[in-house]
Scaffold this motif. Structure first.
Motif, short mmCIF file in Angstrom:
data_model
loop_
_atom_site.label_atom_id
_atom_site.label_comp_id
_atom_site.label_asym_id
_atom_site.label_seq_id
_atom_site.Cartn_x
_atom_site.Cartn_y
_atom_site.Cartn_z
N CYS A 5 52.42 66.14 -11.25
CA CYS A 5 53.22 65.31 -12.10
C CYS A 5 54.79 65.46 -12.52
O CYS A 5 55.20 65.86 -14.01
CB CYS A 5 52.01 65.08 -13.28
SG CYS A 5 52.86 63.48 -14.32
N HIS A 31 48.24 58.55 -7.80
CA HIS A 31 48.81 58.94 -8.25
C HIS A 31 47.85 58.67 -9.90
O HIS A 31 47.43 60.45 -10.50
CB HIS A 31 50.35 59.61 -8.77
CG HIS A 31 50.41 60.44 -9.29
ND1 HIS A 31 50.48 61.36 -9.32
CD2 HIS A 31 50.81 60.03 -10.99
CE1 HIS A 31 51.03 62.25 -10.48
NE2 HIS A 31 51.29 61.22 -11.32
N CYS A 35 46.25 61.49 -12.27
CA CYS A 35 46.83 62.19 -12.74
C CYS A 35 46.03 62.07 -14.63
O CYS A 35 47.32 61.03 -15.04
CB CYS A 35 48.03 62.36 -12.79
SG CYS A 35 48.88 63.21 -14.08
N CYS A 38 49.31 60.97 -16.08
CA CYS A 38 49.54 59.51 -16.38
C CYS A 38 48.94 58.31 -17.20
O CYS A 38 49.26 57.27 -17.36
CB CYS A 38 50.56 59.37 -14.70
SG CYS A 38 51.70 60.18 -14.35
#
Ligand SMILES: [Zn+2]
Length: 251
Positions: A5, A31, A35, A38
């Motif tokens: 990240c 992503h 993640c 996030c």
């Protein structure tokens, strides 16, 4: 293997607002899916945005607030005077002008009648009231030729209650005219004839209505470019009868 990240919050916000370049979107999408950090950040941003959107609706500035703010930014110009306030004043002024005008017209008319009455009285008071003494209309008419700038017809009065005594040249406002003296019993009546083109100097009404002036009755009318006035201390009906014979002779 998850992507390390390295996303900063601005990039995430851009992604949320759909401002990320199109070729970066799939990678970011992938992503966020893997993640948790996030994903949590995105959730927080989404929540913040929606609460801001709700708050904006609740805090619409009032009209008064906006006015105050505008006044502080730019002081308002001096308000225009209310024109409605002046309407009563204008009306009063107009009424005064109308009254003054009417009075002036009335006064002028009165003055004109006074002048005509004076001509009549002067003729009667004169030791030589007549320039031409004749009871014959055929003698009187030619006598005026060359003495006044117009001609007129004298009616046949023989056999009527009226007797032609004669005529004289008179002036009214520097305009020459004819004055005939007609007797009726012990009374005397003046017939005054002027050119109507000098009407400006003779502000008489065009009506044939008889008007009383002191002890006199006046009848005036206009015919064939001439202004006729019949004045005497007899009744309006008698003035009217003499006026009729003059109108017939000069129609
Ligand atoms: Zn991440």
């Amino acid at each position: 293997m998850p992507i390390p990240c390295d996303q900063n919050p601005i990039t995430l916000a851009s992604y949320l607002d759909g401002e990320l370049p199109p070729d970066q979107i799939p990678a970011m999408h992938e992503h966020i899916a893997t993640c948790p950090q996030c994903a949590s950040e995105i959730a927080e941003l989404t929540s913040l945005k929606s609460s801001l959107r709700a708050a904006r609706g609740h805090h619409t500035p009032t009209l008064e607030f906006r006015k105050k703010l505008q006044q502080q930014i730019a002081p308002p110009r001096r308000p225009r005077p209310n024109m409605l306030r002046f309407i009563p004043v204008a009306l009063a002024l107009a009424a005064m002008l109308l009254l003054a005008f009417t009075w002036t017209q009335h006064s002028r008319r009165q003055d004109a009648f006074s002048e005509v009455a004076d001509l009549h009285v002067n003729a009667l008071a004169s030791t030589n009231p007549l320039d031409v003494i004749s009871t014959d209309r055929h003698t009187v008419k030619p006598w005026f030729q060359g003495r006044i700038p117009f001609s007129f017809n004298v009616p046949e009065l023989t056999g009527s209650e009226f007797t032609l005594l004669g005529g004289r040249v008179v002036y009214l406002h520097q305009q020459p005219g004819a004055q005939l003296i007609v007797a009726m019993r012990q009374h005397k009546i003046s017939v005054l004839i002027f050119q109507a083109s000098s009407g400006q100097a003779l502000p008489f009404p065009v009506s044939t209505e008889a008007s009383g002036h002191n002890a006199f009755t006046v009848e005036t009318w206009q015919s064939n470019g001439l202004r006729f006035l019949v004045i005497g201390d007899v009744d309006a009906t008698e003035i009217e009868r003499l006026a009729q014979s003059l109108k017939q002779a000069n129609s």
